[in-house]
Design an enzyme around this catalytic site. Structure first.
Site, PDB file in Angstrom:
ATOM      1  N   GLU A   1       7.742 -15.701  -9.568  1.00  0.00           N
ATOM      2  CA  GLU A   1       7.040 -14.477  -9.185  1.00  0.00           C
ATOM      3  C   GLU A   1       6.675 -13.589 -10.370  1.00  0.00           C
ATOM      4  OE1 GLU A   1       9.176 -11.890  -6.467  1.00  0.00           O
ATOM      5  OE2 GLU A   1      11.073 -12.350  -7.437  1.00  0.00           O
TER       6      GLU A   1
ATOM      7  N   TRP B   1      -2.796  -2.690  -1.698  1.00  0.00           N
ATOM      8  CA  TRP B   1      -2.503  -4.121  -1.778  1.00  0.00           C
ATOM      9  C   TRP B   1      -3.414  -4.754  -0.743  1.00  0.00           C
ATOM     10  CZ3 TRP B   1      -0.831  -8.043   1.432  1.00  0.00           C
ATOM     11  CH2 TRP B   1      -0.380  -9.217   0.806  1.00  0.00           C
TER      12      TRP B   1
ATOM     13  N   ARG C   1       4.264  -0.691  -4.597  1.00  0.00           N
ATOM     14  CA  ARG C   1       3.920  -1.157  -3.250  1.00  0.00           C
ATOM     15  C   ARG C   1       2.567  -1.868  -3.215  1.00  0.00           C
ATOM     16  NH1 ARG C   1       7.033   1.463   0.644  1.00  0.00           N
ATOM     17  NH2 ARG C   1       5.523   0.910   2.222  1.00  0.00           N
TER      18      ARG C   1
ATOM     19  N   LYS D   1      12.613 -16.043  -8.821  1.00  0.00           N
ATOM     20  CA  LYS D   1      12.470 -14.999  -9.855  1.00  0.00           C
ATOM     21  C   LYS D   1      11.485 -15.458 -10.917  1.00  0.00           C
ATOM     22  CE  LYS D   1      13.658 -12.238  -8.326  1.00  0.00           C
ATOM     23  NZ  LYS D   1      14.277 -12.053  -7.072  1.00  0.00           N
TER      24      LYS D   1
ATOM     25  N   GLU E   1      17.012 -18.774  -5.677  1.00  0.00           N
ATOM     26  CA  GLU E   1      16.706 -17.416  -6.139  1.00  0.00           C
ATOM     27  C   GLU E   1      16.222 -17.430  -7.592  1.00  0.00           C
ATOM     28  OE1 GLU E   1      16.052 -14.723  -4.916  1.00  0.00           O
ATOM     29  OE2 GLU E   1      16.456 -13.182  -6.390  1.00  0.00           O
TER      30      GLU E   1
ATOM     31  N   LYS F   1       6.040  -4.724  -3.369  1.00  0.00           N
ATOM     32  CA  LYS F   1       7.490  -4.625  -3.194  1.00  0.00           C
ATOM     33  C   LYS F   1       7.909  -4.744  -1.738  1.00  0.00           C
ATOM     34  CE  LYS F   1      11.658  -3.743  -4.621  1.00  0.00           C
ATOM     35  NZ  LYS F   1      12.325  -4.900  -5.229  1.00  0.00           N
TER      36      LYS F   1
ATOM     37  N   HIS G   1      16.043 -37.422  -3.919  1.00  0.00           N
ATOM     38  CA  HIS G   1      15.159 -37.756  -2.806  1.00  0.00           C
ATOM     39  C   HIS G   1      13.722 -37.329  -3.085  1.00  0.00           C
ATOM     40  CE1 HIS G   1      18.641 -38.929  -0.454  1.00  0.00           C
ATOM     41  NE2 HIS G   1      19.241 -37.872  -0.975  1.00  0.00           N
TER      42      HIS G   1
ATOM     43  N   ASN H   1      -2.284   2.127   5.566  1.00  0.00           N
ATOM     44  CA  ASN H   1      -1.374   1.038   5.191  1.00  0.00           C
ATOM     45  C   ASN H   1      -1.128   0.254   6.465  1.00  0.00           C
ATOM     46  OD1 ASN H   1       0.667  -0.554   4.238  1.00  0.00           O
ATOM     47  ND2 ASN H   1       2.165   1.090   3.998  1.00  0.00           N
ATOM     48  N   GLY H   2      -1.291  -1.079   6.419  1.00  0.00           N
ATOM     49  CA  GLY H   2      -1.096  -1.884   7.628  1.00  0.00           C
ATOM     50  C   GLY H   2      -2.311  -2.743   7.891  1.00  0.00           C
TER      51      GLY H   2
ATOM     52  N   CYS I   1       0.841  -1.189   0.000  1.00  0.00           N
ATOM     53  CA  CYS I   1       0.000   0.000   0.000  1.00  0.00           C
ATOM     54  C   CYS I   1       0.879   1.243   0.000  1.00  0.00           C
ATOM     55  CB  CYS I   1      -0.952   0.100   1.182  1.00  0.00           C
ATOM     56  SG  CYS I   1      -2.159  -1.201   1.268  1.00  0.00           S
TER      57      CYS I   1
HETATM   58  C1  F6R Z   1      11.537 -11.246  -4.438  1.00  0.00           C
HETATM   59  C2  F6R Z   1      11.406 -10.175  -3.481  1.00  0.00           C
HETATM   60  C3  F6R Z   1      10.959 -10.508  -2.112  1.00  0.00           C
HETATM   61  C4  F6R Z   1      11.759  -9.690  -1.098  1.00  0.00           C
HETATM   62  C5  F6R Z   1      11.197  -9.910   0.309  1.00  0.00           C
HETATM   63  C6  F6R Z   1      12.015  -9.190   1.359  1.00  0.00           C
HETATM   64  O1  F6R Z   1      11.991 -10.791  -5.671  1.00  0.00           O
HETATM   65  O2  F6R Z   1      11.653  -9.037  -3.788  1.00  0.00           O
HETATM   66  O3  F6R Z   1      11.066 -11.860  -1.864  1.00  0.00           O
HETATM   67  O4  F6R Z   1      13.092 -10.069  -1.168  1.00  0.00           O
HETATM   68  O5  F6R Z   1       9.888  -9.466   0.360  1.00  0.00           O
HETATM   69  O6  F6R Z   1      12.012  -7.825   1.142  1.00  0.00           O
HETATM   70  P1  F6R Z   1      13.097  -6.888   1.792  1.00  0.00           P
HETATM   71  O7  F6R Z   1      14.412  -7.266   1.262  1.00  0.00           O
HETATM   72  O8  F6R Z   1      12.675  -5.514   1.411  1.00  0.00           O
HETATM   73  O9  F6R Z   1      13.014  -7.111   3.273  1.00  0.00           O
END
Ligand code: F6R
Length: 611
Positions: free
Chosen positions: A491, A73, A27, A488, A484, A606, A507, A99-100, A2
């Site tokens: 998502e 969001w 966000r 990527k 990772e 984000k 396994h 927000n929250g 948000c």
């Molecule tokens: C994936 C991604 C999320 C963040 C996670 C932690 O691409 O961006 O998995 O890594 O939400 O966010 P931060 O690093 O801001 O604490």
């Protein structure tokens, strides 16, 4: 998670707010709304992106210079017009964006319903608006007092902004757990969840801390605690620039951020990696370095991509500094009464510095006496301010929801920390330390070489665009890279992908492999190379389609793979800084072929500021 924008000044508020909401859209982007004060209070809101909201107000002749806006969001209540913010109180005197999460909203809603309040939607935010209204009615107090009393009754987290038609030309904001800052201009004040909407107007900001509020009007602003104690707050200067938050000709922020990694890694090392003296200088932790060097163990806590960086950190610290490390999901840490005390050091990693679970881990570890260090990207973020000491990654704003340059910057910091600790603990011999430091200085150029292959990878991405599943395998330092890579892909392209330590494949996951399964192997000539080759053979025997990320010297892997993406060689501990880049490019290209919204993938935000 948000985004909130507010404005009071001499400009057309709707322009500032819409522009700001677009900057904050990373966000959250399932609905948006705006509340403008101009004698009357006009609220416009709708499901969808900020551009939908813009279409609704574009032809309005509103000349208001005071207002608030929100991009959502969803947590409570599906994304629709009614649940979009701002939310009215029952008498439609004021409107509130939030927000929250108000955790006790259900109990409050039931109580308010018995008192005759009628709710239009399902959000926790609407309950807060009605609670303020009810308190003001019963206590017959002024509006600010009613807001304070209401905020004391709610459990959970909030960043809020309120405009009230009976309190013309003023905005009330408050925070607990959700970031809010004020941008201080000439005869104008901006409000935002982070600095990106205000940087084009001013670089002077005041960060609100938890349990603080501000009353903003045309004469200025007054900050106080929610318990009404007046505060004098420091005005900080932002170092961010507008160029950093624009796409600079790239079709997506994610691609721009992938391509920035040569510079961001170099920026992260600048002044810290002193190659000529075979030394690493980390000013942010210099005062606590002795305690870190002598710590019983290091606990790394983070979420998502930052957690993957933390896993790389575990390999680095154990191997180079012989330091015992545990890596924790920040979201789990505090729920199992963790055994941590003043002999331990906790290291949290967060791009945004606002992730609710990571922040909670900071507080838990601090309450148990541990020294808490942070690796953050956003300067002045809550985690950066609450940790005892820390190191900024200096990667610049990361706007694409999928984290890329933040990851490599985090791993760069972790590599420098591990070398420094290895030296200080006497566990790293001078020759190897010097080789590592020299090789780190070459990493940006090697990143650039990989980025030049972006077009060549296109063919592979096109071929696998419609694969329903992907498997990612890696060992040692490159096991977290496999995780990772899988994250990527899933998502941003919504393809199901799993990352595994290569040997674990036998396994269970091996059952999935057939001629349709792309298997991405991260296989460089490190101490696990032989074993990795055996794993590749096992996949080949089951006709899996092997896409290898390998290095120039690894002719065996190049020969065995159906597709090989070849990267420059480096020292084993530094390889994640290179191997992850083709995986970022692969997922980006596949997502583009699948016509996915790369920078704003569905359901994601984000910065996850709710638990
Ligand atoms: C994936 C991604 C999320 C963040 C996670 C932690 O691409 O961006 O998995 O890594 O939400 O966010 P931060 O690093 O801001 O604490």
């Amino acid at each position: 998670m948000c985004g909130i924008v507010g404005y009071i000044g001499h400009r057309k508020a709707s322009d500032v707010i819409i522009n700001g909401l677009k900057r904050l859209e990373y966000r959250g982007y399932d609905s948006a709304g705006i509340g403008l004060l101009n004698g009357e209070l006009n609220v416009t809101k709708c499901k969808g992106k900020v551009v939908e909201l813009e279409k609704r107000i574009i032809n309005s002749d509103d000349t208001s210079t005071v207002g608030i806006g929100h991009t959502r969001w969803a947590t409570h209540g599906e994304p629709n017009d009614v649940n979009a913010h701002p939310h009215w109180d029952g008498d439609q005197n004021f409107a509130l964006v939030h927000n929250g999460i108000i955790e006790n909203y259900d109990a409050l809603k039931k109580e308010l319903t018995t008192k005759g309040h009628i709710f239009l939607g399902q959000t926790d935010t609407e309950v807060l608006a009605h609670l303020i209204q009810e308190i003001q009615k019963v206590a017959k107090c002024d509006f600010v007092t009613a807001v304070q009393m209401a905020l004391k009754q709610v459990d959970g987290t909030f960043g809020i902004a309120i405009v009230n038609k009976n309190e013309a030309d003023s905005i009330i904001v408050a925070r607990k757990g959700s970031p809010l800052l004020l941008g201080i201009g000439d005869d104008e004040i901006f409000i935002a969840s982070d600095a990106s909407p205000i940087i084009e107007y001013t670089n002077k900001v005041v960060y609100l801390d938890d349990d603080e509020m501000a009353i903003i009007n045309r004469d200025g602003y007054q900050v106080k605690t929610i318990s009404n104690i007046e505060l004098s707050k420091e005005v900080h200067e932002l170092e961010m620039s507008v160029e950093q938050i624009e796409k600079a000709g790239y079709p997506h922020f994610m691609l721009k951020e992938i391509h920035e990694q040569k510079e961001t890694i170099a920026d992260c090392m600048r002044g810290r990696l002193v190659v000529s003296e075979n030394r690493i200088v980390l000013g942010g932790i210099s005062e606590v370095l002795d305690r870190l060097v002598n710590a019983r163990r290091l606990i790394i806590a983070a979420c998502g991509t930052s957690w993957h960086a933390g896993l790389v950190g575990e390999y680095l610290f154990e191997s180079l500094a012989k330091m015992p490390v545990e890596v924790e999901y920040a979201s789990e840490f505090r729920y199992r009464d963790p055994l941590i005390n003043s002999d331990d050091v906790m290291l949290v990693i967060s791009q945004s510095g606002e992730t609710a679970d990571t922040l909670a881990a900071v507080r838990e570890a601090k309450s148990k006496g541990a020294l808490v260090l942070g690796i953050c990207n956003v300067v002045g973020s809550t985690i950066a301010r609450e940790t005892d000491a820390g190191i900024y990654t200096h990667a610049g704003p990361e706007i694409g929801v999928a984290s890329t340059k933040a990851f490599t910057a985090q791993v760069t910091v972790l590599s420098m920390m591990a070398i420094l600790l290895g030296q200080r603990r006497g566990k790293l011999n001078d020759k190897y330390a010097s080789e590592l430091i020299q090789e780190m200085s070459r990493i940006p150029d090697k990143v650039e070489q990989i980025l030049k292959q972006t077009e060549a990878m296109d063919e592979i991405s096109r071929l696998f665009t419609y694969a329903p599943n992907f498997l990612y395998l890696g060992r040692s330092y490159n096991f977290p890279v496999a995780l990772e890579g899988a994250l990527k892909l899933k998502e941003i392209s919504y393809i199901h992908a799993e990352g595994y330590p290569a040997a674990e494949m036998k396994h269970g996951p091996i059952a999935l492999i057939d001629e349709h399964m792309p298997v991405v192997v991260v296989a460089v000539t490190d101490h696990t190379n032989e074993k990795m080759i055996s794993n590749i053979e096992e996949v080949r025997a089951r006709k899996g389609r092997i896409i290898a990320i390998t290095n120039e010297e690894n002719s065996d892997v190049q020969r065995l793979a159906e597709f090989a993406i070849t990267i420059p060689s480096t020292l084993d501990p530094l390889s994640p800084l290179l191997t992850v880049i083709p995986l970022q490019i692969l997922s980006y290209q596949i997502a583009v072929y699948r016509k996915c919204n790369v920078d704003q993938p569905r359901n994601l935000a984000k910065s996850v500021t709710v638990e």
